[in-house]
Design an enzyme around this catalytic site. Structure first.
Site, PDB file in Angstrom:
ATOM      1  N   ASP A 150      38.661  47.420  40.932  1.00  0.00           N
ATOM      2  CA  ASP A 150      38.973  46.185  40.201  1.00  0.00           C
ATOM      3  C   ASP A 150      40.297  46.195  39.472  1.00  0.00           C
ATOM      4  OD1 ASP A 150      38.538  48.006  38.200  1.00  0.00           O
ATOM      5  OD2 ASP A 150      36.564  47.241  37.639  1.00  0.00           O
ATOM      6  N   GLU A 170      33.726  50.267  46.597  1.00  0.00           N
ATOM      7  CA  GLU A 170      33.114  49.893  45.317  1.00  0.00           C
ATOM      8  C   GLU A 170      33.079  48.357  45.169  1.00  0.00           C
ATOM      9  OE1 GLU A 170      33.505  52.573  41.710  1.00  0.00           O
ATOM     10  OE2 GLU A 170      34.194  50.717  40.815  1.00  0.00           O
ATOM     11  N   GLU A 207      39.455  42.817  34.906  1.00  0.00           N
ATOM     12  CA  GLU A 207      38.828  43.470  36.066  1.00  0.00           C
ATOM     13  C   GLU A 207      37.794  42.593  36.766  1.00  0.00           C
ATOM     14  OE1 GLU A 207      39.413  44.926  33.151  1.00  0.00           O
ATOM     15  OE2 GLU A 207      40.690  46.641  33.612  1.00  0.00           O
ATOM     16  N   HIS A 253      39.940  52.672  26.172  1.00  0.00           N
ATOM     17  CA  HIS A 253      41.232  52.157  26.649  1.00  0.00           C
ATOM     18  C   HIS A 253      41.232  50.682  27.059  1.00  0.00           C
ATOM     19  CE1 HIS A 253      39.206  52.864  30.492  1.00  0.00           C
ATOM     20  NE2 HIS A 253      40.015  51.942  30.975  1.00  0.00           N
ATOM     21  N   ARG A 291      41.716  46.960  27.919  1.00  0.00           N
ATOM     22  CA  ARG A 291      42.718  45.992  27.488  1.00  0.00           C
ATOM     23  C   ARG A 291      42.147  44.985  26.485  1.00  0.00           C
ATOM     24  NH1 ARG A 291      47.883  44.487  29.896  1.00  0.00           N
ATOM     25  NH2 ARG A 291      48.077  46.236  31.288  1.00  0.00           N
ATOM     26  N   HIS A 297      44.049  58.128  26.062  1.00  0.00           N
ATOM     27  CA  HIS A 297      44.694  57.419  27.177  1.00  0.00           C
ATOM     28  C   HIS A 297      46.193  57.316  26.904  1.00  0.00           C
ATOM     29  CE1 HIS A 297      45.505  54.040  29.954  1.00  0.00           C
ATOM     30  NE2 HIS A 297      44.339  54.301  30.512  1.00  0.00           N
TER      31      HIS A 297
HETATM   32  C1  UD1 Z   1      44.130  50.218  34.125  1.00  0.00           C
HETATM   33  C2  UD1 Z   1      43.152  49.260  34.806  1.00  0.00           C
HETATM   34  C3  UD1 Z   1      41.752  49.455  34.259  1.00  0.00           C
HETATM   35  C4  UD1 Z   1      41.323  50.893  34.290  1.00  0.00           C
HETATM   36  C5  UD1 Z   1      42.385  51.756  33.631  1.00  0.00           C
HETATM   37  C6  UD1 Z   1      41.996  53.183  33.813  1.00  0.00           C
HETATM   38  C7  UD1 Z   1      44.068  47.079  35.425  1.00  0.00           C
HETATM   39  C8  UD1 Z   1      44.221  45.669  35.039  1.00  0.00           C
HETATM   40  N1  UD1 Z   1      43.500  47.883  34.534  1.00  0.00           N
HETATM   41  O1  UD1 Z   1      44.222  49.848  32.762  1.00  0.00           O
HETATM   42  O2  UD1 Z   1      40.846  48.699  35.029  1.00  0.00           O
HETATM   43  O3  UD1 Z   1      40.125  51.018  33.596  1.00  0.00           O
HETATM   44  O4  UD1 Z   1      43.653  51.528  34.249  1.00  0.00           O
HETATM   45  O5  UD1 Z   1      42.640  54.031  32.943  1.00  0.00           O
HETATM   46  O6  UD1 Z   1      44.447  47.454  36.488  1.00  0.00           O
HETATM   47  N2  UD1 Z   1      50.427  54.749  30.845  1.00  0.00           N
HETATM   48  C9  UD1 Z   1      51.273  55.848  30.913  1.00  0.00           C
HETATM   49  N3  UD1 Z   1      51.003  56.825  31.842  1.00  0.00           N
HETATM   50  C10 UD1 Z   1      49.920  56.764  32.679  1.00  0.00           C
HETATM   51  C11 UD1 Z   1      49.068  55.650  32.599  1.00  0.00           C
HETATM   52  C12 UD1 Z   1      49.335  54.643  31.686  1.00  0.00           C
HETATM   53  O7  UD1 Z   1      52.236  55.950  30.175  1.00  0.00           O
HETATM   54  O8  UD1 Z   1      49.725  57.682  33.479  1.00  0.00           O
HETATM   55  C13 UD1 Z   1      50.708  53.694  29.844  1.00  0.00           C
HETATM   56  C14 UD1 Z   1      51.900  52.802  30.222  1.00  0.00           C
HETATM   57  O9  UD1 Z   1      52.599  52.476  29.059  1.00  0.00           O
HETATM   58  C15 UD1 Z   1      51.213  51.551  30.760  1.00  0.00           C
HETATM   59  C16 UD1 Z   1      49.968  51.487  29.894  1.00  0.00           C
HETATM   60  O10 UD1 Z   1      49.570  52.851  29.734  1.00  0.00           O
HETATM   61  O11 UD1 Z   1      52.038  50.426  30.618  1.00  0.00           O
HETATM   62  C17 UD1 Z   1      48.832  50.686  30.434  1.00  0.00           C
HETATM   63  O12 UD1 Z   1      48.544  50.982  31.796  1.00  0.00           O
HETATM   64  P1  UD1 Z   1      47.887  49.849  32.752  1.00  0.00           P
HETATM   65  O13 UD1 Z   1      47.673  50.416  34.109  1.00  0.00           O
HETATM   66  O14 UD1 Z   1      48.671  48.602  32.634  1.00  0.00           O
HETATM   67  O15 UD1 Z   1      46.524  49.533  32.050  1.00  0.00           O
HETATM   68  P2  UD1 Z   1      45.282  50.434  31.755  1.00  0.00           P
HETATM   69  O16 UD1 Z   1      44.800  50.053  30.418  1.00  0.00           O
HETATM   70  O17 UD1 Z   1      45.561  51.857  32.021  1.00  0.00           O
HETATM   71  N1  UDP Z   2      38.753  61.023  33.180  1.00  0.00           N
HETATM   72  C1  UDP Z   2      39.634  62.105  33.344  1.00  0.00           C
HETATM   73  N2  UDP Z   2      40.291  62.580  32.237  1.00  0.00           N
HETATM   74  C2  UDP Z   2      40.122  62.051  30.997  1.00  0.00           C
HETATM   75  C3  UDP Z   2      39.236  60.942  30.852  1.00  0.00           C
HETATM   76  C4  UDP Z   2      38.578  60.446  31.977  1.00  0.00           C
HETATM   77  O1  UDP Z   2      39.803  62.609  34.441  1.00  0.00           O
HETATM   78  O2  UDP Z   2      40.739  62.550  30.048  1.00  0.00           O
HETATM   79  C5  UDP Z   2      38.074  60.490  34.390  1.00  0.00           C
HETATM   80  C6  UDP Z   2      36.577  60.327  34.314  1.00  0.00           C
HETATM   81  O3  UDP Z   2      35.906  61.489  34.760  1.00  0.00           O
HETATM   82  C7  UDP Z   2      36.321  59.145  35.244  1.00  0.00           C
HETATM   83  C8  UDP Z   2      37.595  58.343  35.182  1.00  0.00           C
HETATM   84  O4  UDP Z   2      38.570  59.185  34.569  1.00  0.00           O
HETATM   85  O5  UDP Z   2      36.172  59.576  36.570  1.00  0.00           O
HETATM   86  C9  UDP Z   2      37.425  57.081  34.400  1.00  0.00           C
HETATM   87  O6  UDP Z   2      38.662  56.491  34.254  1.00  0.00           O
HETATM   88  P1  UDP Z   2      38.998  55.462  33.121  1.00  0.00           P
HETATM   89  O7  UDP Z   2      37.997  55.564  32.036  1.00  0.00           O
HETATM   90  O8  UDP Z   2      40.439  55.657  32.786  1.00  0.00           O
HETATM   91  O9  UDP Z   2      38.895  54.072  33.886  1.00  0.00           O
HETATM   92  P2  UDP Z   2      37.661  53.125  34.257  1.00  0.00           P
HETATM   93  O10 UDP Z   2      36.640  53.924  34.952  1.00  0.00           O
HETATM   94  O11 UDP Z   2      37.198  52.508  32.970  1.00  0.00           O
HETATM   95  O12 UDP Z   2      38.282  52.093  35.127  1.00  0.00           O
END
Ligand code: UD1
Ligand code: UDP
Length: 367
Positions: free
Chosen positions: A96, A118, A132, A205, A207, A238
């Site tokens: 998603d 999924e 999502e 984490h 949004r 995160h």
């Molecule tokens: C995204 C997904 C969410 C998922 C989450 C998992 C969407 C809309 N959301 O949200 O469904 O649950 O990932 O974690 O696709 N950032 C870093 N390094 C990283 C990752 C993120 O610096 O490796 C920072 C960046 O500033 C980035 C911000 O995190 O802009 C947000 O990342 P983004 O992918 O936009 O949203 P998530 O909240 O991670």
């Molecule tokens: N996870 C990880 N390291 C962490 C926290 C979570 O590898 O420090 C893994 C966790 O085991 C799960 C996945 O990340 O498989 C969940 O991802 P996240 O919570 O970022 O996203 P969501 O599932 O809510 O989309």
């Protein structure tokens, strides 16, 4: 030979798609091309590293504090060219995220078949989880093959009128990974720090929770920690800077709450296995913790994963401090409640989801 392009971009997608990549690559009747959007960077690379996967394409789109429109536009710009170059018979997306949404929409425009791994998860509330729920409904609208993790997900798709002959219940590929990661001899310095205490593992984490809601959630936990001297919290924070800001603000100076960098998947699974309970707003963790027999309090008002709630190992506790605080307290104080939530259950399959998906894609099961 069937040409399959598999695209993902965030940590949770990678955790669930890498086992599938490994399985696809074993099948000589399939040519597998791996493309990452890089919607996440460090958190994606951690997973690729664990699985030893080198993508064929890396769009590298992430920017700090990216908006949903930023992500979508940058993927639109990149994916078209890759599709033209690779001419895949089918493109596989997962779950998603905005990565999955943007890629599936471009495939729809280009007349390329989409396989949704999924598929069928729903809250039917576009505000939660946001965005999502919108993403997964749109992806399922344009998908040609649905890999539903559970019977419940299949029923959602059937109710929406998706063709039953194109829906397969496969289990969730996350269980494929989980089967290999948890070890009884696992050691880690952070776990040593917590070994004299009951450990709460925290992640947050979403949004839609950024801002005051997240402040509330963290505030509830801080109160609990102040009241229970035998509790320690480990919080792999995160990478989102907005999350980090709030965590620093609320938890500063609280010495039994340890904030650390995101753990790699193997470490995280072992931390979960050692924890007393998990407090989270994550989706994927709701699927993993039940199979480890760990109670999970989910800081959300809705879930697209009702299986853990039905099994009694997961409880939705909302996003308000005055609800989260008593729920954590109850679980820490009432042994009976704790035991009832600590049963190991596994509604997400037997760890062979990837194998099943590959059999279907290679035509060994009818599509
Ligand atoms: C995204 C997904 C969410 C998922 C989450 C998992 C969407 C809309 N959301 O949200 O469904 O649950 O990932 O974690 O696709 N950032 C870093 N390094 C990283 C990752 C993120 O610096 O490796 C920072 C960046 O500033 C980035 C911000 O995190 O802009 C947000 O990342 P983004 O992918 O936009 O949203 P998530 O909240 O991670
Ligand atoms: N996870 C990880 N390291 C962490 C926290 C979570 O590898 O420090 C893994 C966790 O085991 C799960 C996945 O990340 O498989 C969940 O991802 P996240 O919570 O970022 O996203 P969501 O599932 O809510 O989309």
């Amino acid at each position: 030979m069937k040409n399959i392009l598999i695209v993902f971009g965030t940590r949770p997608e990678a955790i669930k798609m890498c086992p599938l990549v490994k399985e696809l690559k074993k099948d000589k009747s399939i040519q597998t091309v791996v493309c990452v959007t890089g919607q996440h960077r460090e958190m994606l690379d951690q997973v690729l590293h664990i699985f030893h996967i080198e993508p064929d394409y890396d769009m590298n789109i992430m920017i700090q504090n990216q908006t949903l429109s930023n992500i979508t536009m940058r993927i639109f710009e990149n994916i078209q060219k890759i599709i033209e170059e690779e001419k895949p018979d089918i493109v596989l997306v997962h779950g998603d995220t905005t990565t999955a949404f943007a890629v599936s929409l471009v495939c729809f425009y280009a007349g390329i078949r989409v396989g949704h791994v999924e598929a069928g998860l729903r809250t039917y509330n576009l505000a939660s989880p946001y965005p999502e729920e919108f993403n997964r409904q749109v992806i399922d609208l344009v998908s040609d093959i649905y890999f539903a993790p559970t019977e419940h997900a299949r029923e959602n798709l059937v109710k929406e009128g998706k063709p039953t002959e194109r829906i397969y219940v496969t289990g969730n590929t996350v269980i494929d990974a989980l089967k290999t990661t948890v070890r009884s001899d696992y050691e880690n310095e952070h776990l040593k720090w917590a070994q004299d205490s009951r450990l709460i593992l925290l992640t947050a984490h979403r949004r839609e929770n950024l801002g005051d809601l997240m402040r509330n959630m963290f505030g509830a936990l801080k109160r609990v920690v102040q009241e229970f001297p035998d509790i320690k919290v480990i919080y792999p924070v995160h990478k989102n800077p907005l999350v980090r800001e709030i965590a620093d603000e609320v938890f500063a100076g609280t010495d039994r709450i340890k904030m650390i960098e995101p753990l790699n998947m193997v470490d995280f699974h072992n931390f979960m296995a050692r924890s007393y309970l998990v407090l989270t707003d994550s989706g994927g963790i709701q699927e993993e913790a039940p199979s480890l027999g760990k109670p999970v309090l989910v800081m959300r008002n809705t879930t697209e994963r009702p299986e853990g709630i039905e099994a009694g190992t997961i409880k939705l506790v909302g996003t308000q401090e005055d609800r989260i605080y008593p729920e954590i307290k109850k679980l820490l104080s009432d042994e009976k409640v704790y035991e009832e939530m600590s049963r190991a259950v596994n509604p997400y399959g037997d760890g062979k989801a990837s194998e099943r998906i590959v059999r279907i894609l290679s035509g060994k099961e009818k599509i």
